[in-house]
Motif scaffolding. Structure first.
Motif, mmCIF file in Angstrom:
data_model
loop_
_atom_site.group_PDB
_atom_site.id
_atom_site.type_symbol
_atom_site.label_atom_id
_atom_site.label_comp_id
_atom_site.label_asym_id
_atom_site.label_seq_id
_atom_site.Cartn_x
_atom_site.Cartn_y
_atom_site.Cartn_z
ATOM 1 N N VAL A 88 0.256 -0.326 35.477
ATOM 2 C CA VAL A 88 0.484 -1.665 34.534
ATOM 3 C C VAL A 88 0.511 -3.093 35.294
ATOM 4 O O VAL A 88 -0.125 -3.852 34.731
ATOM 5 C CB VAL A 88 1.851 -1.491 33.975
ATOM 6 C CG1 VAL A 88 2.238 -2.936 33.006
ATOM 7 C CG2 VAL A 88 1.802 -0.518 32.865
ATOM 8 N N LEU A 97 -2.137 -5.956 34.389
ATOM 9 C CA LEU A 97 -1.592 -7.376 34.096
ATOM 10 C C LEU A 97 -2.212 -8.406 34.864
ATOM 11 O O LEU A 97 -2.392 -9.418 34.641
ATOM 12 C CB LEU A 97 -0.151 -7.210 33.889
ATOM 13 C CG LEU A 97 0.556 -6.451 32.870
ATOM 14 C CD1 LEU A 97 2.140 -6.697 32.974
ATOM 15 C CD2 LEU A 97 0.002 -6.968 31.530
ATOM 16 N N GLY A 152 -1.713 -5.835 28.471
ATOM 17 C CA GLY A 152 -0.383 -5.254 28.397
ATOM 18 C C GLY A 152 -0.093 -4.536 27.093
ATOM 19 O O GLY A 152 0.425 -3.245 27.387
#
Length: 334
Positions: free
Chosen positions: A280, A284, A326
């Motif tokens: 993640v 991002l 996201g």
């Protein structure tokens, strides 16, 4: 020919003359030779127990020279550690008994073997390392315990070994309970190593201590003629109780196996969470890295370079791409 060595007395740990209804009387090697030499003149109901220390090299030589022991007994000595068994050899009972040291700390090196030869009038035991069960038997004889036959002495040894194993199972169960409590609060690293060590020791204990059923079945079916029905029944009960403890040991191993599988599952889950978090963060950070790389090029024609709100526009674009990335990442997690 009788061997008399200067150091042979050190080979004998203890010796006793026993008889039904009477406490054991300590004897040394010289007196035991006299007792053996009497033959039929000796008291009909007496028998002796000689316990040897095999770290003294004269012990085996003395036994070979002065005791009528079957060759199978000395073959068992040379075989070393094997699984527990009791078998008939030339009307002698040969027992290979595995036991633990006095201060057993769940280390495989603290498991050692005791060799026993039982005849109608003579019981001979020998060991290399000090062991807990045989020491309990020796202490019982010193304290005045009465034994009516040599087989009853062997049965007492088997019962003592069963008691020792019961305590080992209880101590191991307490350790497993403690490790399981640690598992519930998430302390895994140290407990995983302890659990693996404990399971290896229990597997070795079960492999060595479980009586060989084939040898025991043959003994119970065709026992030596001098073994009484009562002694044979006591021996059967001792081995059956011992087998029950071995089953408890096996159940404890299965419980440890399940705990190990649970630990592996928890470690895998933690690893998956760590990998997801890293993914993640990478996703991002990707839009801003791309934008920074493109607009960091020192070339002409960079868009919005002269626009008064160019930075704000690019920040909104990056923020939008980051929000979309996201959302996609967390959507896949769900």
């Amino acid at each position: 020919m009788n061997y008399v060595f200067g150091a042979v007395d050190n080979a004998l740990i203890c010796g006793f003359v026993l008889a039904p209804g009477r406490a054991g009387r300590p004897i040394g090697l010289a007196e035991s030779l006299s007792w053996l030499a009497q033959g039929a003149e000796q008291t009909a109901d007496e028998f002796i127990w000689l316990h040897f220390n095999l770290t003294d090299t004269t012990a085996e030589k003395w036994m070979q020279a002065n005791l009528s022991l079957p060759p199978e007994f000395f073959e068992a000595l040379r075989e070393g550690s094997r699984s527990t068994r009791i078998e008939d050899a030339s009307d002698n009972l040969i027992a290979v008994v595995n036991d633990v040291a006095f201060e057993f700390s769940f280390d495989p090196s603290e498991i050692a073997t005791l060799w026993v030869n039982v005849s109608e009038r003579v019981l001979v035991s020998a060991r290399v390392h000090p062991l807990r069960s045989i020491d309990r038997l020796r202490q019982a004889v010193k304290d005045g315990a009465r034994f009516s036959s040599s087989v009853e002495l062997l049965n007492h040894l088997m019962n003592d070994q069963g008691d020792v194993l019961v305590r080992i199972v209880r101590e191991a169960t307490l350790q497993v309970d403690h490790i399981e409590d640690g598992l519930l609060v998430g302390r895994l690293q140290q407990k995983r190593g302890e659990l693996g060590k404990l399971r290896r020791v229990l597997v070795r204990l079960q492999r060595l201590l479980a009586p060989e059923p084939g040898a025991l079945f043959r003994l119970l079916r065709l026992p030596p003629p001098w073994v009484t029905a009562h002694d044979l029944d006591e021996l059967r009960q001792a081995t059956e109780e011992f087998s029950l403890v071995i089953r408890d040991l096996s159940a404890l191993q299965e419980r440890i196996k399940l705990l190990q599988e649970e630990m592996v599952a928890q470690v895998g889950e933690q690893t998956n969470r760590s990998v997801f978090t890293l993914t993640v963060v990478t996703v991002l950070a990707l839009p801003i890295n791309i934008m920074a790389g493109m607009f960091g090029m020192n070339v002409g024609g960079i868009p919005l370079s002269d626009h008064p709100h160019g930075f704000s526009i690019l920040a909104l674009v990056v923020l939008g791409f980051t929000a979309v990335a996201g959302w996609l990442a967390f959507r896949k997690k769900d």
